[in-house]
Design a protein around this motif. Structure first.
Motif, PDB file in Angstrom:
ATOM      1  N   TYR A 128       0.823  -1.217   0.000  1.00 14.13           N
ATOM      2  CA  TYR A 128       0.000   0.000   0.000  1.00 14.13           C
ATOM      3  C   TYR A 128       0.853   1.260   0.000  1.00 14.13           C
ATOM      4  CZ  TYR A 128      -3.356   3.469   1.677  1.00 14.13           C
ATOM      5  OH  TYR A 128      -4.135   4.589   1.809  1.00 14.13           O
ATOM      6  N   VAL A 129       1.847   1.325   0.904  1.00 12.39           N
ATOM      7  CA  VAL A 129       2.615   2.567   1.044  1.00 12.39           C
ATOM      8  C   VAL A 129       3.627   2.757  -0.081  1.00 12.39           C
ATOM      9  CG1 VAL A 129       2.315   2.669   3.543  1.00 12.39           C
ATOM     10  CG2 VAL A 129       4.300   1.492   2.596  1.00 12.39           C
ATOM     11  N   PHE A 130       4.059   1.659  -0.725  1.00 16.81           N
ATOM     12  CA  PHE A 130       5.057   1.795  -1.791  1.00 16.81           C
ATOM     13  C   PHE A 130       4.449   1.681  -3.188  1.00 16.81           C
ATOM     14  CE2 PHE A 130       8.188   0.875   1.538  1.00 16.81           C
ATOM     15  CZ  PHE A 130       9.190   1.763   1.192  1.00 16.81           C
ATOM     16  N   ASP A 131       3.124   1.542  -3.265  1.00 11.88           N
ATOM     17  CA  ASP A 131       2.490   1.319  -4.565  1.00 11.88           C
ATOM     18  C   ASP A 131       2.776   2.447  -5.543  1.00 11.88           C
ATOM     19  OD1 ASP A 131       0.205  -0.389  -6.005  1.00 11.88           O
ATOM     20  OD2 ASP A 131      -0.157   1.733  -6.393  1.00 11.88           O
ATOM     21  N   ASN A 132       2.637   3.686  -5.075  1.00 12.19           N
ATOM     22  CA  ASN A 132       2.822   4.833  -5.975  1.00 12.19           C
ATOM     23  C   ASN A 132       4.256   4.913  -6.485  1.00 12.19           C
ATOM     24  OD1 ASN A 132       1.900   7.336  -7.231  1.00 12.19           O
ATOM     25  ND2 ASN A 132       3.187   8.367  -5.719  1.00 12.19           N
ATOM     26  N   LEU A 133       5.224   4.676  -5.581  1.00 13.65           N
ATOM     27  CA  LEU A 133       6.635   4.754  -5.963  1.00 13.65           C
ATOM     28  C   LEU A 133       7.003   3.647  -6.945  1.00 13.65           C
ATOM     29  CD1 LEU A 133       9.450   6.001  -5.568  1.00 13.65           C
ATOM     30  CD2 LEU A 133       9.760   4.459  -3.615  1.00 13.65           C
ATOM     31  N   MET A 134       6.587   2.433  -6.649  1.00 14.91           N
ATOM     32  CA  MET A 134       6.937   1.299  -7.513  1.00 14.91           C
ATOM     33  C   MET A 134       6.209   1.349  -8.855  1.00 14.91           C
ATOM     34  SD  MET A 134       9.249  -0.718  -6.198  1.00 14.91           S
ATOM     35  CE  MET A 134      10.068   0.821  -5.773  1.00 14.91           C
ATOM     36  N   SER A 135       5.024   1.953  -8.873  1.00  8.81           N
ATOM     37  CA  SER A 135       4.272   2.025 -10.124  1.00  8.81           C
ATOM     38  C   SER A 135       5.008   2.837 -11.183  1.00  8.81           C
ATOM     39  CB  SER A 135       2.878   2.618  -9.884  1.00  8.81           C
ATOM     40  OG  SER A 135       2.978   3.971  -9.456  1.00  8.81           O
ATOM     41  N   LYS A 136       5.920   3.718 -10.760  1.00  7.04           N
ATOM     42  CA  LYS A 136       6.717   4.491 -11.721  1.00  7.04           C
ATOM     43  C   LYS A 136       7.677   3.604 -12.491  1.00  7.04           C
ATOM     44  CE  LYS A 136       6.350   8.741  -9.019  1.00  7.04           C
ATOM     45  NZ  LYS A 136       7.042   9.762  -8.209  1.00  7.04           N
ATOM     46  N   LEU A 137       7.986   2.431 -11.916  1.00  6.18           N
ATOM     47  CA  LEU A 137       8.789   1.430 -12.621  1.00  6.18           C
ATOM     48  C   LEU A 137       7.903   0.362 -13.255  1.00  6.18           C
ATOM     49  CD1 LEU A 137      11.708   0.824 -10.075  1.00  6.18           C
ATOM     50  CD2 LEU A 137      11.861   1.975 -12.281  1.00  6.18           C
ATOM     51  N   GLY A 138       6.581   0.577 -13.181  1.00  7.41           N
ATOM     52  CA  GLY A 138       5.655  -0.409 -13.727  1.00  7.41           C
ATOM     53  C   GLY A 138       5.538  -1.640 -12.860  1.00  7.41           C
ATOM     54  N   LEU A 139       5.780  -1.480 -11.536  1.00 10.64           N
ATOM     55  CA  LEU A 139       5.839  -2.622 -10.639  1.00 10.64           C
ATOM     56  C   LEU A 139       4.833  -2.496  -9.501  1.00 10.64           C
ATOM     57  CD1 LEU A 139       9.720  -2.942 -10.449  1.00 10.64           C
ATOM     58  CD2 LEU A 139       8.173  -4.485 -11.660  1.00 10.64           C
ATOM     59  N   HIS A 140       4.675  -3.603  -8.781  1.00  9.13           N
ATOM     60  CA  HIS A 140       3.789  -3.714  -7.641  1.00  9.13           C
ATOM     61  C   HIS A 140       4.462  -3.111  -6.405  1.00  9.13           C
ATOM     62  CE1 HIS A 140       1.381  -5.701  -4.511  1.00  9.13           C
ATOM     63  NE2 HIS A 140       0.505  -6.006  -5.449  1.00  9.13           N
ATOM     64  N   GLY A 141       3.671  -2.612  -5.454  1.00  7.04           N
ATOM     65  CA  GLY A 141       4.220  -2.035  -4.238  1.00  7.04           C
ATOM     66  C   GLY A 141       5.107  -2.996  -3.472  1.00  7.04           C
ATOM     67  N   LYS A 142       4.771  -4.284  -3.514  1.00  2.38           N
ATOM     68  CA  LYS A 142       5.560  -5.282  -2.784  1.00  2.38           C
ATOM     69  C   LYS A 142       6.941  -5.493  -3.397  1.00  2.38           C
ATOM     70  CE  LYS A 142       1.719  -8.065  -0.950  1.00  2.38           C
ATOM     71  NZ  LYS A 142       1.089  -9.409  -0.950  1.00  2.38           N
ATOM     72  N   SER A 143       7.160  -4.969  -4.596  1.00  5.50           N
ATOM     73  CA  SER A 143       8.466  -5.143  -5.248  1.00  5.50           C
ATOM     74  C   SER A 143       9.587  -4.477  -4.466  1.00  5.50           C
ATOM     75  CB  SER A 143       8.434  -4.570  -6.670  1.00  5.50           C
ATOM     76  OG  SER A 143       7.513  -5.257  -7.476  1.00  5.50           O
ATOM     77  N   VAL A 144       9.255  -3.507  -3.629  1.00  8.13           N
ATOM     78  CA  VAL A 144      10.293  -2.828  -2.862  1.00  8.13           C
ATOM     79  C   VAL A 144      10.996  -3.796  -1.914  1.00  8.13           C
ATOM     80  CG1 VAL A 144       8.833  -2.099  -0.922  1.00  8.13           C
ATOM     81  CG2 VAL A 144      10.810  -0.704  -1.582  1.00  8.13           C
ATOM     82  N   MET A 145      10.277  -4.816  -1.431  1.00  4.54           N
ATOM     83  CA  MET A 145      10.882  -5.770  -0.493  1.00  4.54           C
ATOM     84  C   MET A 145      12.023  -6.551  -1.153  1.00  4.54           C
ATOM     85  SD  MET A 145       8.766  -5.357   2.175  1.00  4.54           S
ATOM     86  CE  MET A 145       8.591  -6.800   3.185  1.00  4.54           C
ATOM     87  N   PRO A 146      11.785  -7.175  -2.309  1.00  8.54           N
ATOM     88  CA  PRO A 146      12.888  -7.871  -2.981  1.00  8.54           C
ATOM     89  C   PRO A 146      14.048  -6.950  -3.336  1.00  8.54           C
ATOM     90  CG  PRO A 146      10.789  -8.569  -3.900  1.00  8.54           C
ATOM     91  CD  PRO A 146      10.501  -7.422  -2.992  1.00  8.54           C
ATOM     92  N   PHE A 147      13.764  -5.710  -3.734  1.00  7.60           N
ATOM     93  CA  PHE A 147      14.836  -4.789  -4.104  1.00  7.60           C
ATOM     94  C   PHE A 147      15.732  -4.489  -2.909  1.00  7.60           C
ATOM     95  CE2 PHE A 147      12.155  -2.822  -7.747  1.00  7.60           C
ATOM     96  CZ  PHE A 147      12.437  -3.926  -8.525  1.00  7.60           C
ATOM     97  N   LEU A 148      15.130  -4.252  -1.752  1.00  6.14           N
ATOM     98  CA  LEU A 148      15.926  -3.982  -0.557  1.00  6.14           C
ATOM     99  C   LEU A 148      16.776  -5.190  -0.183  1.00  6.14           C
ATOM    100  CD1 LEU A 148      13.307  -2.048   1.618  1.00  6.14           C
ATOM    101  CD2 LEU A 148      15.324  -1.096   0.502  1.00  6.14           C
ATOM    102  N   MET A 149      16.195  -6.381  -0.304  1.00  2.51           N
ATOM    103  CA  MET A 149      16.944  -7.598   0.026  1.00  2.51           C
ATOM    104  C   MET A 149      18.087  -7.822  -0.965  1.00  2.51           C
ATOM    105  SD  MET A 149      15.673  -8.839   2.743  1.00  2.51           S
ATOM    106  CE  MET A 149      15.600 -10.564   3.122  1.00  2.51           C
ATOM    107  N   SER A 150      17.908  -7.391  -2.202  1.00  2.00           N
ATOM    108  CA  SER A 150      18.925  -7.610  -3.238  1.00  2.00           C
ATOM    109  C   SER A 150      20.211  -6.851  -2.965  1.00  2.00           C
ATOM    110  CB  SER A 150      18.376  -7.220  -4.618  1.00  2.00           C
ATOM    111  OG  SER A 150      17.363  -8.119  -5.028  1.00  2.00           O
TER     112      SER A 150
END
Length: 684
Positions: A383-405
């Protein structure tokens, strides 16, 4: 006494995400389950078995879905399964604490001739919120069995099995009268005209009213099906009517919500003037500003847990490496052939240790993300990262894998499992490869400081700037080749309630992840490790006597276009095996590393003795600044490691797609290196 014949029943298990579907599946099947993928799809398929009253039930855990609209790959798989008549009954799970939302999936079964069992879950959460639900009244209005359970309680499971046994015998469906009348009120005589033009018996498990409703809603898959099953004149009649309606999907949704209100009327009581209050934690968790840092902190804490597990494995690998080296020396002293000792010590053992380290990291990541998903927090992150991730065409939950990477690409790839949409999951996996892992900085830090001194900071800044553009381009590139899905990255309007973690479900999930990843990792990593060993082994330890040297010299004319000498070409190839091992490989290639007779031995970097002074001198004398900069970019954007490739194959359930991603990164890394090299020639 004559033995009672064993019966076999197949059950499809359905539900929206966060309705406890996995908990029930694991509770029923235990260890009698296996994971694969749907034919020709990258969506995971879970099946299991259990026995009750001399009947063997095969249960198919269908992908989590919000409807049968077939806007996503998951929905299409689920609907095709319903249409195929492969199940004797379908179990639909709904969230008792949020009936209005979760019953939308159930409304899509009106007119589908498949026996249903409705299972309200989260009833303890509903009671805690003060809701009183008359389940008998719901059963009367639906016309199918309604079995409320708390999936973790044994008595609820027993009651469910008893009703399931009856349901497969009685074969009851949801009645169509109310909702059909609502469609008639909105579409008038046209609705009946479409029904009349359709086959009277419907098509497969779909009744004529259900098909007509989907046609008015603009369902392209159903249009194709009807066109195939109807004669030309009937289809022309249907098509001419449908062309008059452009808002059928909205009208259809309103009809379904009216049906939901009708079913729930006087069956659900909420205490008057009682408003559910958000906890202090939840107010922060979904806050547009503070929700992001909270999520990052929790992910970092989860990463620390994963690192601790991985470090334990790392210590074990170091011990095994030392023991393997000692065992190798003993074998050589005993007269064992050197090539056989090298194969064992420098290829098989490092390959197995890499798999072990990978499995340890995956287990930590799976536990942390599985826990967050199970208690209901993961939806807040989306929910909180949806807007930011949508700029990359991605789901809000995508921020979790990116941080882990940033710590390890394996963690990012494995963490993508929390994303419900298979399409978004694949794009996230592909994009996460562009995030620099911890193993990247050994080579980047050394070469940038060695060749550029204080200006190394500008090299690092340029790498991050290009990485952001790379992620944006990668997302776009892989998005084009995947079927478009509607609403997959939209805001989450209703969040699941928090609830206590089900430890059995979490650890079952972790164990299934370990098994799936380990099996694929063994096949991928061991094959590559042995291949590198075969190409680079020499009895003298001189790399120029190996096959890989010949390969490097052969590729050197091509490598020179990208600013890479034969040593750097081979280092680039070997780095795709493991970036942590690249430093040792470069040292061996430039004659400043000893202790191995094969580049496969550099997988365990501690086995390479590096002469630091000689290493730096060799690099400065053999490599020019433009070449060094080109290699830094090639190395930075190369395939992360074979373990990440194996993890991606496990998550995507597709070797073909994973190889496509690997080829993409290999090629784009060289292209970036070439661009940087020719620009650098103008500067240095």
């Amino acid at each position: 006494m004559q033995a009672v014949a064993q019966k076999n029943i197949t059950i499809g298990l359905m539900g929206q995400p966060n309705t406890g579907k996995s908990t029930l599946f694991n509770g029923l099947t235990g260890s009698r389950q296996h994971v694969g993928n749907w034919a020709g799809k990258t969506v995971e398929q879970k099946q299991g078995e259990f026995t009750y009253h001399n009947t063997t039930y095969k249960i198919v855990d269908l992908p989590g879905t919000y409807s049968l609209a077939a806007n996503s790959e998951e929905e299409l798989i689920t609907r095709n399964y319903v249409y195929s008549s492969k199940s004797d009954a379908i179990v639909v799970m709904i969230d008792a604490s949020q009936l209005e939302r979760s019953m939308y999936l159930l409304s899509d079964f009106i007119g589908v001739r498949v026996p249903l069992v409705v299972v309200p879950t989260m009833i303890d959460v509903a009671e805690k919120n003060g809701k009183k639900i008359d389940y008998k009244k719901l059963e009367q209005r639906l016309g199918v069995p309604v079995v409320p359970i708390v999936a973790t309680q044994k008595d609820g499971i027993t009651r469910f099995l008893s009703r399931l046994e009856t349901a497969t015998r009685d074969k009851k469906y949801i009645g169509t009268d109310f909702i059909t009348q609502k469609y008639r009120e909105n579409f008038g005589a046209d609705f009946d005209k479409v029904i009349t033009a359709l086959p009277k018996s419907g098509i497969g498990n779909y009744s004529s009213p259900w098909i007509a409703a989907k046609l008015f809603e603009g369902d392209d898959n159903i249009k194709t099906l009807v066109k195939e099953k109807s004669d030309g004149s009937s289809w022309k009649t249907v098509e001419s009517i449908l062309n008059s309606y452009s808002d059928g999907a909205i009208i259809g949704a309103n009809c379904k919500y009216e049906w939901i209100d009708h079913v729930l009327a006087n069956a659900v009581q909420v205490p008057p003037k009682k408003r559910q209050k958000k906890s202090g934690f939840d107010r922060i968790a979904i806050h547009p500003i503070w929700g992001k840092p909270l999520a990052i902190i929790l992910v970092l804490l989860g990463f620390i847990v994963s690192i601790i597990v991985a470090l334990i494995a790392k210590v074990i690998t170091e011990v095994i490496t030392t023991l393997a080296a000692q065992a190798g020396a003993a074998l050589l002293a005993a007269g064992t052939a050197p090539f056989l000792v090298s194969l064992i010590v420098e290829a098989l053992v490092p390959g197995l240790l890499m798999v072990m380290y990978m499995v340890a990291f995956v287990s930590g990541v799976s536990f942390v993300f599985g826990l967050m998903e199970d208690v209901g927090y993961m939806a807040r992150v989306a929910y909180v990262f949806d807007n930011l991730m949508s700029k990359l065409g991605l789901h809000g939950k995508s921020v979790m894998p990116f941080l882990m990477s940033f710590g390890c690409t394996i963690g990012g790839v494995s963490g993508a499992r929390v994303i419900d949409s298979s399409r978004q999951r694949l794009i996230t996996i592909a994009t996460s490869w562009a995030v620099p892992c911890a193993g990247t900085w050994g080579v980047v830090g050394l070469m940038s400081s060695l060749f550029f001194g204080v200006n190394a900071v500008w090299v690092i800044i340029s790498l991050f700037a290009v990485a952001i553009l790379h992620m944006k381009f990668t997302s776009w590139f892989f998005e084009r080749g995947l079927p478009q899905q509607e609403g997959e990255a939209g805001l989450i309007m209703e969040l699941p309630p928090y609830h206590k973690p089900n430890w059995k479900t979490i650890f079952t999930y972790v164990w299934s992840r370990i098994k799936g990843v380990a099996s694929k990792a063994l096949s991928v990593i061991m094959v590559v490790a042995i291949a590198i060993w075969l190409l680079s082994y020499t009895s003298t330890g001189n790399i120029e006597n190996s096959a890989i040297y010949a390969v490097g010299k052969f590729l050197e004319p091509v490598g020179s276009i990208f600013g890479l000498s034969w040593q750097l070409v081979i280092a680039f190839i070997v780095a795709a095996m493991g970036k942590e091992a690249a430093l040792g490989a470069i040292a061996v290639l430039f004659g400043a590393g000893t202790g191995v007779s094969s580049l496969a031995g550099t997988l365990v970097t501690s086995s390479v003795a590096i002469n630091q002074t000689g290493f730096e001198a060799a690099l400065l004398s053999a490599v020019q600044a433009p070449q060094a900069l080109a290699f830094i970019f090639a190395f930075f954007f190369n395939v992360p490691c074979m373990a990440a490739v194996a993890a991606s194959a496990s998550e995507s359930q597709s070797y073909k797609w994973t190889l496509k991603v690997a080829a993409y990164y290999f090629i784009t890394a060289l292209v970036l290196a070439g661009v940087v090299y020719w620009i650098a020639l103008l500067i240095f």
